[in-house]
Design a protein around this motif. Structure first.
Motif, mmCIF file in Angstrom:
data_model
loop_
_atom_site.group_PDB
_atom_site.id
_atom_site.type_symbol
_atom_site.label_atom_id
_atom_site.label_comp_id
_atom_site.label_asym_id
_atom_site.label_seq_id
_atom_site.Cartn_x
_atom_site.Cartn_y
_atom_site.Cartn_z
ATOM 1 N N PHE A 111 0.793 -1.229 0.000
ATOM 2 C CA PHE A 111 0.000 0.000 0.000
ATOM 3 C C PHE A 111 0.828 1.283 0.000
ATOM 4 N N VAL A 112 2.154 1.176 0.072
ATOM 5 C CA VAL A 112 2.970 2.386 0.167
ATOM 6 C C VAL A 112 2.796 3.275 -1.063
ATOM 7 N N LEU A 113 2.991 2.724 -2.251
ATOM 8 C CA LEU A 113 2.853 3.530 -3.468
ATOM 9 C C LEU A 113 1.399 3.905 -3.752
ATOM 10 N N PRO A 114 0.433 2.965 -3.671
ATOM 11 C CA PRO A 114 -0.968 3.353 -3.908
ATOM 12 C C PRO A 114 -1.453 4.454 -2.973
ATOM 13 N N LEU A 115 -1.071 4.391 -1.705
ATOM 14 C CA LEU A 115 -1.483 5.425 -0.763
ATOM 15 C C LEU A 115 -0.838 6.764 -1.112
ATOM 16 N N THR A 116 0.427 6.728 -1.477
ATOM 17 C CA THR A 116 1.121 7.966 -1.845
ATOM 18 C C THR A 116 0.441 8.621 -3.041
ATOM 19 N N VAL A 117 0.153 7.834 -4.062
ATOM 20 C CA VAL A 117 -0.496 8.358 -5.262
ATOM 21 C C VAL A 117 -1.887 8.899 -4.936
ATOM 22 N N GLY A 118 -2.684 8.092 -4.250
ATOM 23 C CA GLY A 118 -4.052 8.501 -3.937
ATOM 24 C C GLY A 118 -4.118 9.722 -3.043
ATOM 25 N N MET A 119 -3.267 9.783 -2.027
ATOM 26 C CA MET A 119 -3.295 10.900 -1.097
ATOM 27 C C MET A 119 -2.837 12.192 -1.758
ATOM 28 N N CYS A 120 -1.837 12.105 -2.643
ATOM 29 C CA CYS A 120 -1.379 13.314 -3.343
ATOM 30 C C CYS A 120 -2.494 13.875 -4.227
ATOM 31 N N ILE A 121 -3.157 13.002 -4.968
ATOM 32 C CA ILE A 121 -4.263 13.454 -5.821
ATOM 33 C C ILE A 121 -5.400 14.005 -4.978
ATOM 34 N N GLY A 122 -5.701 13.345 -3.887
ATOM 35 C CA GLY A 122 -6.771 13.815 -3.007
ATOM 36 C C GLY A 122 -6.491 15.187 -2.428
ATOM 37 N N ARG A 123 -5.221 15.451 -2.090
ATOM 38 C CA ARG A 123 -4.872 16.751 -1.518
ATOM 39 C C ARG A 123 -4.975 17.879 -2.548
ATOM 40 N N ILE A 124 -4.840 17.556 -3.822
ATOM 41 C CA ILE A 124 -5.091 18.572 -4.845
ATOM 42 C C ILE A 124 -6.554 19.011 -4.763
ATOM 43 N N GLY A 125 -7.448 18.034 -4.591
ATOM 44 C CA GLY A 125 -8.871 18.347 -4.423
ATOM 45 C C GLY A 125 -9.127 19.168 -3.178
ATOM 46 N N CYS A 126 -8.415 18.849 -2.101
ATOM 47 C CA CYS A 126 -8.567 19.623 -0.860
ATOM 48 C C CYS A 126 -8.122 21.063 -1.073
ATOM 49 N N PHE A 127 -7.019 21.235 -1.794
ATOM 50 C CA PHE A 127 -6.512 22.583 -2.080
ATOM 51 C C PHE A 127 -7.526 23.376 -2.895
ATOM 52 N N LEU A 128 -8.100 22.756 -3.918
ATOM 53 C CA LEU A 128 -9.087 23.431 -4.759
ATOM 54 C C LEU A 128 -10.427 23.598 -4.044
ATOM 55 N N GLY A 129 -10.630 22.822 -2.975
ATOM 56 C CA GLY A 129 -11.880 22.913 -2.219
ATOM 57 C C GLY A 129 -12.016 24.183 -1.415
ATOM 58 N N GLY A 130 -10.901 24.886 -1.199
ATOM 59 C CA GLY A 130 -10.950 26.171 -0.515
ATOM 60 C C GLY A 130 -11.290 26.094 0.956
ATOM 61 N N LEU A 131 -11.946 27.123 1.448
ATOM 62 C CA LEU A 131 -12.251 27.227 2.879
ATOM 63 C C LEU A 131 -13.190 26.135 3.362
ATOM 64 N N GLY A 132 -14.076 25.697 2.504
ATOM 65 C CA GLY A 132 -15.061 24.701 2.919
ATOM 66 C C GLY A 132 -14.463 23.358 3.265
ATOM 67 N N ASP A 133 -13.237 23.101 2.839
ATOM 68 C CA ASP A 133 -12.613 21.795 3.075
ATOM 69 C C ASP A 133 -11.953 21.692 4.450
ATOM 70 N N HIS A 134 -11.636 22.829 5.061
ATOM 71 C CA HIS A 134 -11.040 22.870 6.406
ATOM 72 C C HIS A 134 -9.687 22.165 6.490
ATOM 73 N N THR A 135 -8.928 22.139 5.395
ATOM 74 C CA THR A 135 -7.595 21.547 5.435
ATOM 75 C C THR A 135 -6.497 22.586 5.230
ATOM 76 N N TYR A 136 -6.864 23.845 5.181
ATOM 77 C CA TYR A 136 -5.907 24.934 4.981
ATOM 78 C C TYR A 136 -5.171 25.246 6.283
ATOM 79 N N GLY A 137 -4.142 26.073 6.178
ATOM 80 C CA GLY A 137 -3.364 26.443 7.346
ATOM 81 C C GLY A 137 -3.778 27.779 7.932
ATOM 82 N N ILE A 138 -3.083 28.185 8.979
ATOM 83 C CA ILE A 138 -3.345 29.471 9.613
ATOM 84 C C ILE A 138 -2.702 30.582 8.777
ATOM 85 N N ALA A 139 -2.970 31.815 9.158
ATOM 86 C CA ALA A 139 -2.445 32.963 8.415
ATOM 87 C C ALA A 139 -0.916 32.985 8.434
#
Length: 250
Positions: A111-139
Motif C-alpha cells: 500500500f505504500v505507493l498506492p497510498l502515496t499516489v491517492g493521497m497526493c491526488i486527493g490533496r489537490i482536491g482539498c486545495f481546490l476545495g478552498g475554505l469549505g474543506d477545512h484543510t488549509y493552514g493558519i495565516a
C-alpha cells in the motif's frame, strides 16, 4: 466548477488512481505484492471497512462541537472525515481480519505507493476545495501564502503534504531493498506521515482542544506513533543511516 465539485472529482480520481496503482504492482510482481486472491479480498474488506469507520470517528474526535451540534441528526455526523483516521482505521481493520482468518503474511508494503499516489491526488482536491474543506493552514506572511477566499494569506498545508509524501516515497524507494522485514516499508510510511501530521497540525486552525493543548488528530498521531514505537529505531536506522537493521523483530 465550484470548489465542492473540484473536491469531489479529485477524491474520485484519488480512489481510482490508488486502486489502479495497486493492481499495477500486482501485475509487475513488485516486492511485497499479495498474489493470493482470497488473501487480497480479506485484506481489502478489512481495510475498506476500517478506513471508512476510522475516517468518520476521527472527525468526531477532532471537531466534536460541530459533529454533534445537531445530534441525534445522524446526517450531520457523516459530513466530515480525516485521512489520519482512515489510515489508522484501515490498519486496525486489516489486523483484526488477518487475526480472525489466521493470516500471518505481512501485507502493508503493498500500500505504500498506492497510498502515496491517492493521497497526493486527493490533496489537490482539498486545495481546490478552498475554505469549505477545512484543510488549509493558519495565516502567514510567507510569500507562498494562499488566499482561499477570505482575503487572508494562509499556509497551503495541502501542498506541504503533497511535497512531503512525494519526498518520503522517493526516500523509501531509494532504500527499498534495505528493508529486511516484511511490512517495514509500510511502517516507515506510517511513522513518517504520522510524525509529519503531528507537526503540521500546529499551523492549522484548531476546532477543539484536548489535553496538553493538542487536537484530536494530533492525539491520533501520537497513538499511531506509540503503536509503532518498537519499530522506530529499526526504521530510523534503515531510513536515515542507510543500512540494514541488524536486530531481530520483537
Amino acid at each position: 466548477m465550484t470548489p465542492v465539485v473540484w473536491h469531489t472529482v479529485f477524491e474520485v480520481l484519488a480512489y481510482s488512481a490508488g486502486f489502479q496503482t495497486y493492481l499495477w504492482q500486482r501485475r509487475r510482481g513488485v516486492d511485497g505484492s499479495v498474489h493470493d486472491r482470497d488473501l487480497m479480498a480479506v485484506v481489502a474488506v478489512g481495510a475498506i471497512v476500517g478506513a471508512a469507520l476510522g475516517a468518520k470517528m476521527s472527525y468526531w474526535l477532532d471537531d466534536p462541537l460541530t459533529a454533534f451540534a445537531h445530534f441525534p441528526d445522524w446526517r450531520h455526523l457523516l459530513e466530515g472525515k480525516s485521512i489520519i483516521g482512515a489510515l489508522l482505521g484501515g490498519l486496525l481493520g486489516v489486523e483484526v481480519v488477518k487475526r480472525f482468518w489466521g493470516v500471518r503474511q505481512s501485507t502493508g508494503d503493498n500500500f505504500v505507493l498506492p497510498l502515496t499516489v491517492g493521497m497526493c491526488i486527493g490533496r489537490i482536491g482539498c486545495f481546490l476545495g478552498g475554505l469549505g474543506d477545512h484543510t488549509y493552514g493558519i495565516a502567514t506572511t510567507l510569500p507562498w501564502g494562499v488566499d482561499f477566499g477570505d482575503g487572508i494569506a494562509r499556509h497551503p498545508t495541502q501542498l506541504y503534504e503533497i511535497v512531503f509524501l512525494l519526498a518520503q516515497y522517493a526516500w523509501i524507494r531509494a532504500r527499498w531493498h534495505r528493508f529486511t522485514l516484511p511490512g517495514d516499508r509500510f511502517r516507515a510510511f506510517m511513522i513518517g506521515y504520522l510524525a509529519f501530521r503531528l507537526l503540521v497540525e500546529f499551523i492549522k486552525p484548531v476546532f477543539y482542544i484536548w489535553p496538553l493543548g493538542l487536537t484530536g488528530l494530533q492525539w491520533l498521531c501520537v497513538a499511531g506513533l506509540l503503536y509503532y514505537a518498537r519499530a522506530v529505531p529499526r526504521i530510523v536506522q534503515t531510513m536515515v543511516m542507510g543500512r540494514k537493521a541488524t536486530w531481530a523483530r520483537r
